[in-house]
Design an enzyme around this catalytic site. Structure first.
Site, short mmCIF file in Angstrom:
data_model
loop_
_atom_site.label_atom_id
_atom_site.label_comp_id
_atom_site.label_asym_id
_atom_site.label_seq_id
_atom_site.Cartn_x
_atom_site.Cartn_y
_atom_site.Cartn_z
N CYS A 159 76.34 68.98 -16.92
CA CYS A 159 75.46 68.65 -15.80
C CYS A 159 74.77 67.32 -16.09
O CYS A 159 74.22 67.11 -17.18
CB CYS A 159 74.45 69.76 -15.58
SG CYS A 159 75.22 71.33 -15.09
N CYS B 257 70.99 66.99 -17.48
CA CYS B 257 70.55 67.93 -18.50
C CYS B 257 70.78 67.37 -19.90
O CYS B 257 71.91 67.02 -20.26
CB CYS B 257 71.29 69.26 -18.34
SG CYS B 257 70.78 70.52 -19.53
N GLU C 238 67.91 76.10 -30.04
CA GLU C 238 66.48 76.16 -29.74
C GLU C 238 66.17 77.34 -28.82
O GLU C 238 66.95 77.69 -27.94
CB GLU C 238 66.01 74.84 -29.10
CG GLU C 238 66.07 73.68 -30.07
CD GLU C 238 65.44 72.40 -29.52
OE1 GLU C 238 65.06 71.56 -30.34
OE2 GLU C 238 65.33 72.26 -28.30
N CYS D 118 62.85 82.11 -23.45
CA CYS D 118 64.06 81.44 -22.97
C CYS D 118 65.07 81.38 -24.10
O CYS D 118 64.82 80.76 -25.14
CB CYS D 118 63.71 80.04 -22.47
SG CYS D 118 65.11 79.14 -21.76
N CYS E 32 62.40 72.69 -19.22
CA CYS E 32 63.73 72.94 -18.67
C CYS E 32 64.60 71.70 -18.75
O CYS E 32 64.20 70.61 -18.33
CB CYS E 32 63.59 73.40 -17.22
SG CYS E 32 65.15 73.80 -16.42
N CYS F 45 76.59 73.05 -24.77
CA CYS F 45 76.99 73.59 -23.47
C CYS F 45 78.33 73.00 -23.05
O CYS F 45 78.55 71.79 -23.17
CB CYS F 45 75.94 73.27 -22.40
SG CYS F 45 76.25 74.09 -20.81
#
Length: 371
Positions: free
Chosen positions: A116, A119, A92, A105, A340, A112
């Site tokens: 975290c 997230c 995305e 962005c 975010c 990933c």
């Protein structure tokens, strides 16, 4: 024969390519402008190249971008694209328009590696690094989609942030050429201050980044002490705050006008108390920093909640009283899951993290069948 995707070659690599096929290096500048400024995706349209050269390129090279599966626009003007890669993975990319700038962005990995805790992207797991072509293709596609000038780069996008899916510094070999293209006048011509790389703090790669380029830097901090950061940003166990802040203090030592953006997601009752604010002031002592407080953007089956407005304002005021430049990021695109921490794409997870998150989600909510 494997075709070379010229979309992923920066000027240095493009010149080496043309020399390798017996052509003059200046051809690289012409082709870069055709691809990135003019948005051309076929060699036949490159009219200042000879017919023979165009035919040669068509046999040994290609200009390939990911498929746009869909595009969503939020009420606030934010755009999100879901892009399908050649192997079926999806990433995305998000565009955030403001009065004086337009920020894109960009993702650097499929999923990933980092996990975290707050997230949504991390819960998708990880498949692989993006190639340089796949990184810069996000900018190429967004420019074409947003252009009012028949696909030309007409500056709707003024800023690029490497804050999408993934940890950019764990894919530095592909990120650096992409950054070079963003800054190149024959490509996108962005200012070094308008291109930002965000990292959770991979120290060896951070030192390498500093040597290679002087784009802007953001650090995903999110906690003011090691005990808490170990939990919500597990990379901290390898590169603790003391070591990370030592690098940050010297990062822009040759230009005292520049500062590092410290990103700090605000989690209700977790990292948002006055004590946390005071600890953060101590951690940032001597660091040329500006703090960006980010209200948490929830995703399905997370344990975290967004801090209250009062808690965020109180936290901000404590930092500002200590003369720390502090802003609160306005949430954009959350109605299309483009805010975010909400980017997820479609990841062929190699880490089994999706399965773990699903099991946890079903344990919390037995009637839920989606994550």
């Amino acid at each position: 024969m494997t075709l070379i995707n010229l979309l992923g070659l920066d000027k240095e690599s493009m010149r080496a390519f043309f020399v390798s096929i017996g052509e003059k290096p200046y051809r690289a500048d012409q082709v870069l402008k055709w691809i990135h400024f003019n948005g051309v995706d076929n060699f036949e349209a490159m009219t200042n190249l000879s017919k023979d050269l165009r035919q040669k390129l068509a046999t040994i090279a290609e200009l390939t971008v990911p498929q746009v599966l869909f595009e969503k626009a939020a009420k606030d003007g934010t755009h999100k694209w879901l892009l399908r890669l050649h192997d079926g993975n999806c990433i995305e990319t998000v565009f955030i328009p403001e009065k004086t700038r337009g920020t894109l962005c960009i993702s650097s990995q499929v999923g990933c590696v980092l996990n975290c805790d707050f997230c949504s992207t991390g819960k998708q797991g990880f498949n692989r690094n993006l190639t340089t072509a796949e990184i810069i293709a996000q900018l190429w596609i967004a420019v074409r989609k947003l252009s009012q000038s028949n696909g030309l780069h007409d500056r709707a996008i003024t800023n690029v942030v490497m804050m999408g899916m993934g940890e950019p510094l764990l894919n530095l070999d592909n990120v650096l050429p992409a950054l070079s293209l963003m800054l190149d006048d024959f490509a996108y011509g962005l200012s070094k201050r308008r291109v930002t790389v965000s990292t959770a703090g991979v120290i060896p790669a951070l030192l390498e980044l500093r040597k290679a380029t002087d784009v802007a830097l953001a650090v995903s901090l999110h906690a003011p002490n090691d005990e808490l950061r170990d939990k919500i940003v597990p990379l901290n166990k390898k590169y603790p705050l003391k070591e990370l802040m030592a690098v940050c203090r010297d990062y822009f030592k040759d230009d005292n006008r520049r500062s590092i953006t410290m990103e700090y997601v605000m989690l209700d009752g977790v990292n948002d108390t006055p004590l946390h604010a005071k600890q953060l002031i101590k951690v940032l002592d001597g660091v040329p920093a500006k703090i960006n407080l980010i209200p948490f953007n929830p995703f399905p089956n997370t344990d975290y909640k967004r801090s209250t407005d009062n808690a965020i304002e109180r936290f901000r005021d404590i930092l500002m009283q200590a003369s720390l430049n502090t802003t609160v990021r306005r949430t954009r695109g959350d109605d299309i899951d483009a805010a975010c921490g909400q980017l997820v794409g479609e990841v062929k997870d190699k880490t089994r993290r999706q399965q773990q998150h699903l099991r946890k989600s079903l344990a919390i909510s037995p009637d839920s069948h989606t994550i």
